[in-house]
Design an enzyme around this catalytic site. Structure first.
Site, mmCIF file in Angstrom:
data_model
loop_
_atom_site.group_PDB
_atom_site.id
_atom_site.type_symbol
_atom_site.label_atom_id
_atom_site.label_comp_id
_atom_site.label_asym_id
_atom_site.label_seq_id
_atom_site.Cartn_x
_atom_site.Cartn_y
_atom_site.Cartn_z
ATOM 1 N N SER A 1 38.095 -39.556 95.367
ATOM 2 C CA SER A 1 38.694 -40.698 95.432
ATOM 3 C C SER A 1 38.104 -41.768 94.126
ATOM 4 C CB SER A 1 37.937 -41.356 96.715
ATOM 5 O OG SER A 1 38.378 -40.524 97.674
ATOM 6 N N GLU B 1 34.527 -45.978 93.276
ATOM 7 C CA GLU B 1 33.659 -45.457 94.052
ATOM 8 C C GLU B 1 32.746 -44.519 93.100
ATOM 9 O OE1 GLU B 1 34.471 -43.159 97.717
ATOM 10 O OE2 GLU B 1 33.918 -41.625 96.736
ATOM 11 N N ARG C 1 29.770 -45.042 102.082
ATOM 12 C CA ARG C 1 29.698 -44.363 100.542
ATOM 13 C C ARG C 1 28.688 -45.384 99.803
ATOM 14 N NH1 ARG C 1 32.544 -41.906 103.432
ATOM 15 N NH2 ARG C 1 34.574 -40.991 103.046
HETATM 16 P P1 FAD Z 1 27.158 -36.548 90.114
HETATM 17 O O1 FAD Z 1 28.662 -36.765 89.842
HETATM 18 O O2 FAD Z 1 26.321 -35.737 89.073
HETATM 19 O O3 FAD Z 1 26.344 -37.761 90.196
HETATM 20 C C1 FAD Z 1 26.955 -38.845 91.164
HETATM 21 C C2 FAD Z 1 25.890 -40.030 91.168
HETATM 22 O O4 FAD Z 1 24.713 -39.599 91.712
HETATM 23 C C3 FAD Z 1 25.302 -40.449 89.791
HETATM 24 O O5 FAD Z 1 24.891 -41.661 89.851
HETATM 25 C C4 FAD Z 1 24.041 -39.607 89.414
HETATM 26 O O6 FAD Z 1 23.128 -40.214 88.476
HETATM 27 C C5 FAD Z 1 23.484 -39.547 90.773
HETATM 28 N N1 FAD Z 1 22.810 -38.317 91.063
HETATM 29 C C6 FAD Z 1 23.253 -37.046 91.035
HETATM 30 N N2 FAD Z 1 22.113 -36.226 91.558
HETATM 31 C C7 FAD Z 1 21.147 -36.974 91.685
HETATM 32 C C8 FAD Z 1 19.747 -36.603 92.101
HETATM 33 N N3 FAD Z 1 19.268 -35.474 92.002
HETATM 34 N N4 FAD Z 1 18.656 -37.637 92.021
HETATM 35 C C9 FAD Z 1 19.144 -39.023 91.738
HETATM 36 N N5 FAD Z 1 20.479 -39.264 91.644
HETATM 37 C C10 FAD Z 1 21.142 -38.285 91.289
HETATM 38 N N6 FAD Z 1 32.794 -37.705 98.171
HETATM 39 C C11 FAD Z 1 32.473 -38.030 99.347
HETATM 40 O O7 FAD Z 1 31.607 -38.691 99.874
HETATM 41 N N7 FAD Z 1 33.385 -37.348 100.410
HETATM 42 C C12 FAD Z 1 34.230 -36.644 99.892
HETATM 43 O O8 FAD Z 1 35.085 -35.976 100.764
HETATM 44 C C13 FAD Z 1 34.365 -36.180 98.634
HETATM 45 N N8 FAD Z 1 35.567 -35.356 98.095
HETATM 46 C C14 FAD Z 1 35.623 -35.283 96.867
HETATM 47 C C15 FAD Z 1 36.685 -34.251 96.557
HETATM 48 C C16 FAD Z 1 36.848 -34.155 95.089
HETATM 49 C C17 FAD Z 1 37.969 -33.164 94.694
HETATM 50 C C18 FAD Z 1 35.884 -34.670 94.324
HETATM 51 C C19 FAD Z 1 36.133 -34.316 92.735
HETATM 52 C C20 FAD Z 1 34.751 -35.353 94.628
HETATM 53 C C21 FAD Z 1 34.694 -35.557 95.556
HETATM 54 N N9 FAD Z 1 33.612 -36.596 96.395
HETATM 55 C C22 FAD Z 1 33.640 -36.665 97.600
HETATM 56 C C23 FAD Z 1 32.672 -37.039 95.299
HETATM 57 C C24 FAD Z 1 31.515 -36.121 95.047
HETATM 58 O O9 FAD Z 1 32.125 -34.923 95.274
HETATM 59 C C25 FAD Z 1 30.400 -36.357 95.820
HETATM 60 O O10 FAD Z 1 30.102 -37.937 95.801
HETATM 61 C C26 FAD Z 1 29.077 -35.704 95.320
HETATM 62 O O11 FAD Z 1 27.883 -35.717 96.302
HETATM 63 C C27 FAD Z 1 28.795 -36.064 93.885
HETATM 64 O O12 FAD Z 1 27.992 -34.787 93.582
HETATM 65 P P2 FAD Z 1 27.453 -34.579 92.107
HETATM 66 O O13 FAD Z 1 26.103 -33.651 92.197
HETATM 67 O O14 FAD Z 1 28.838 -33.933 91.640
HETATM 68 O O15 FAD Z 1 26.897 -35.815 91.568
HETATM 69 P P1 NAP Z 2 43.237 -39.585 105.530
HETATM 70 O O1 NAP Z 2 42.876 -38.506 106.796
HETATM 71 O O2 NAP Z 2 44.690 -39.365 104.876
HETATM 72 O O3 NAP Z 2 43.018 -40.929 105.844
HETATM 73 C C1 NAP Z 2 43.188 -42.211 105.354
HETATM 74 C C2 NAP Z 2 41.893 -43.084 105.083
HETATM 75 O O4 NAP Z 2 41.980 -43.712 106.359
HETATM 76 C C3 NAP Z 2 40.888 -42.167 104.939
HETATM 77 O O5 NAP Z 2 40.547 -42.583 103.718
HETATM 78 C C4 NAP Z 2 40.063 -42.551 106.199
HETATM 79 O O6 NAP Z 2 38.693 -43.517 105.749
HETATM 80 C C5 NAP Z 2 40.726 -43.635 106.958
HETATM 81 N N1 NAP Z 2 40.867 -42.933 108.200
HETATM 82 C C6 NAP Z 2 41.830 -41.869 108.769
HETATM 83 N N2 NAP Z 2 41.294 -41.600 110.415
HETATM 84 C C7 NAP Z 2 40.471 -42.241 110.375
HETATM 85 C C8 NAP Z 2 39.870 -42.342 111.696
HETATM 86 N N3 NAP Z 2 39.865 -41.671 112.638
HETATM 87 N N4 NAP Z 2 38.411 -43.180 111.823
HETATM 88 C C9 NAP Z 2 38.251 -43.911 110.621
HETATM 89 N N5 NAP Z 2 38.940 -43.934 109.475
HETATM 90 C C10 NAP Z 2 40.004 -42.935 109.256
HETATM 91 O O7 NAP Z 2 42.309 -39.411 104.165
HETATM 92 P P2 NAP Z 2 42.238 -38.450 103.020
HETATM 93 O O8 NAP Z 2 42.457 -39.142 101.784
HETATM 94 O O9 NAP Z 2 43.166 -37.209 103.158
HETATM 95 O O10 NAP Z 2 40.721 -38.131 103.092
HETATM 96 C C11 NAP Z 2 40.224 -37.328 104.200
HETATM 97 C C12 NAP Z 2 38.650 -37.618 104.250
HETATM 98 O O11 NAP Z 2 38.210 -36.923 103.231
HETATM 99 C C13 NAP Z 2 38.230 -38.907 104.434
HETATM 100 O O12 NAP Z 2 37.266 -39.167 105.260
HETATM 101 C C14 NAP Z 2 37.793 -39.274 102.787
HETATM 102 O O13 NAP Z 2 36.895 -40.353 102.853
HETATM 103 C C15 NAP Z 2 37.232 -37.877 102.347
HETATM 104 N N6 NAP Z 2 37.507 -37.766 100.958
HETATM 105 C C16 NAP Z 2 36.798 -38.466 100.270
HETATM 106 C C17 NAP Z 2 36.740 -38.318 98.886
HETATM 107 C C18 NAP Z 2 35.846 -38.896 97.719
HETATM 108 O O14 NAP Z 2 35.992 -38.530 96.895
HETATM 109 N N7 NAP Z 2 35.000 -39.592 98.241
HETATM 110 C C19 NAP Z 2 37.969 -37.648 98.183
HETATM 111 C C20 NAP Z 2 38.693 -36.964 99.246
HETATM 112 C C21 NAP Z 2 38.582 -37.059 100.421
HETATM 113 P P3 NAP Z 2 37.442 -42.785 105.206
HETATM 114 O O15 NAP Z 2 37.576 -42.597 103.714
HETATM 115 O O16 NAP Z 2 36.452 -43.835 105.338
HETATM 116 O O17 NAP Z 2 37.050 -41.676 106.009
#
Ligand code: FAD
Ligand code: NAP
Length: 333
Positions: A233, A329, A159
């Site tokens: 998250s 995050e 991340r």
């Molecule tokens: P923004 O929120 O608009 O921006 C985020 C950051 O990126 C800011 O610092 C902004 O300045 C920068 N940025 C955005 N666009 C650009 C650009 N073109 N150039 C330079 N900088 C830029 N993330 C995960 O990694 N995994 C997930 O599974 C995941 N699940 C999510 C689920 C939900 C319900 C929600 C609400 C969020 C989730 N996220 C997840 C977080 C998010 O969706 C991602 O990080 C996504 O890539 C953010 O995109 P955005 O366009 O909304 O970015």
């Molecule tokens: P989950 O499947 O309930 O698992 C809980 C945590 O354990 C996860 O965060 C995941 O880490 C880790 N995990 C589970 N299985 C794994 C494996 N086989 N190997 C390594 N790590 C493992 O998690 P969840 O909350 O429902 O989310 C599912 C996935 O979607 C995750 O990958 C999570 O990161 C992603 N997600 C991200 C966001 C966001 O905003 N960043 C929001 C929703 C979901 P990791 O997070 O490192 O994968």
């Protein structure tokens, strides 16, 4: 160039915080981008790049220029895919699947724009952007110069990327290039995905099957942003040393952990928050989701102060119980 003043951003951040930007502009081509950057430079304003606002938390009104790069266009030539920064991420995922390419299926339904995907090296269900990333095009916010970043330049991590660290707020990403595959090997490491594949009795899952499964799991597990504002998250899953994990396990034998690099372990932050008694905790209009403890939700007109207080409450409770310092995050401004 249409620069708007005192622009309300409440509809442009998925948490729904009611805040304003001193200036706001949406650009769709390079010329307008250069002009917008010059506008900010001439007035000595800072620039914040805003995509879909799904990974951003504000601590107040933004005093500079908020710029949305709305670059469009998707090109697919054999396994190489490129997409403009303003394209919707999930639509790109489905588009590549329709073109018979795999690699993005586990990243289905992640909100936001393509241009933001490299910022935190988006990841889910065992797949991370870096595994399919080729290069990106970007423009320097300070100088207006264009550059190409190859994968090795991006310093991708968990991340994380150089754009979230040393080059934070330095570049506008305008186009992202990916290498996808016509040959499929499913990523089935995550229990939820495995269980769903077994439940549906799919012997040889296709990428579309995995995408549909991931979509269904996400819809079931995560609060819907259109119903309760959130940014996914709120904290990263902390990575701790094996010694620290062993120490915590003396008291909490059921502490879940995953092996990470260098004798370290990744601990689910959701588990820590829940076991620190913080699930459902409220601060004004902000709450730790009852559905998923890693998500803060807007239960009605949450203010920046509510979010800041909740962050503090949750972080200090986790620190007090487990000695672990959680790291936020989403990008925070
Ligand atoms: P923004 O929120 O608009 O921006 C985020 C950051 O990126 C800011 O610092 C902004 O300045 C920068 N940025 C955005 N666009 C650009 C650009 N073109 N150039 C330079 N900088 C830029 N993330 C995960 O990694 N995994 C997930 O599974 C995941 N699940 C999510 C689920 C939900 C319900 C929600 C609400 C969020 C989730 N996220 C997840 C977080 C998010 O969706 C991602 O990080 C996504 O890539 C953010 O995109 P955005 O366009 O909304 O970015
Ligand atoms: P989950 O499947 O309930 O698992 C809980 C945590 O354990 C996860 O965060 C995941 O880490 C880790 N995990 C589970 N299985 C794994 C494996 N086989 N190997 C390594 N790590 C493992 O998690 P969840 O909350 O429902 O989310 C599912 C996935 O979607 C995750 O990958 C999570 O990161 C992603 N997600 C991200 C966001 C966001 O905003 N960043 C929001 C929703 C979901 P990791 O997070 O490192 O994968």
């Amino acid at each position: 160039l249409r620069v708007q003043e005192n622009y309300n951003l409440s509809g442009l951040n998925t948490f729904g915080l009611d805040i304003k930007a001193r200036y706001f502009v949406r650009v769709q081509d390079k010329e307008s981008l250069y002009e917008a950057l010059e506008f900010a430079r001439d007035r000595q304003h800072t620039v914040l790049v805003l995509g879909g606002g799904s990974n951003i938390v504000f601590s107040g009104d933004y005093g500079g220029l908020v710029l949305t790069p709305d670059f469009r266009g998707v090109d697919i030539a054999r396994g190489e895919v490129s997409a403009g920064a303003g394209e919707n991420w999930h639509r790109l995922v489905r588009h590549t699947l329709d073109a018979g390419l795999s690699g993005l299926e586990n990243l289905s339904l992640i909100p936001g724009h393509v241009g933001a995907a490299p910022i935190q090296n988006i990841g889910a269900y065992g797949q991370e952007l870096e595994n399919v990333f080729l290069k990106l095009e970007a423009t320097n916010i300070r100088t207006g110069e264009d550059a190409i970043f190859q994968k090795s330049d991006c310093e991708f991590g968990y991340r994380a990327s150089i754009f979230k660290n040393n080059f934070r707020d330095c570049w506008v990403i305008t186009r992202v290039y990916l290498t996808l595959s016509e040959v499929y090997s499913p990523i089935l490491a995550y229990k939820d995905v495995q269980e769903e594949v077994a439940r549906l009795q799919i012997d040889d899952p296709a990428p579309e099957n995995i995408s549909d499964i991931v979509i269904a799991i996400r819809r079931r597990k995560l609060p819907d942003v259109s119903v309760q504002g959130n940014v996914g998250s709120f904290f990263k899953n902390p990575i701790i040393s094996s010694e620290q994990r062993d120490k915590i396990q003396q008291e909490y034998a059921d502490l879940p952990s995953r092996h990470a690099e260098d004798h370290q372990y990744k601990i689910p932050a959701a588990w820590l928050i829940e076991h620190a008694g913080m699930k459902g905790m409220e601060s004004g209009g902000a709450m730790v989701s009852e559905q998923h403890a890693l998500v803060f939700v807007n239960i009605g007109s949450a203010t920046v102060t509510d979010v800041a207080r909740l962050t503090e409450l949750v972080s200090s409770a986790v620190h007090k119980h487990f000695g672990i310092q959680l790291e936020i995050e989403p990008a925070h401004y």
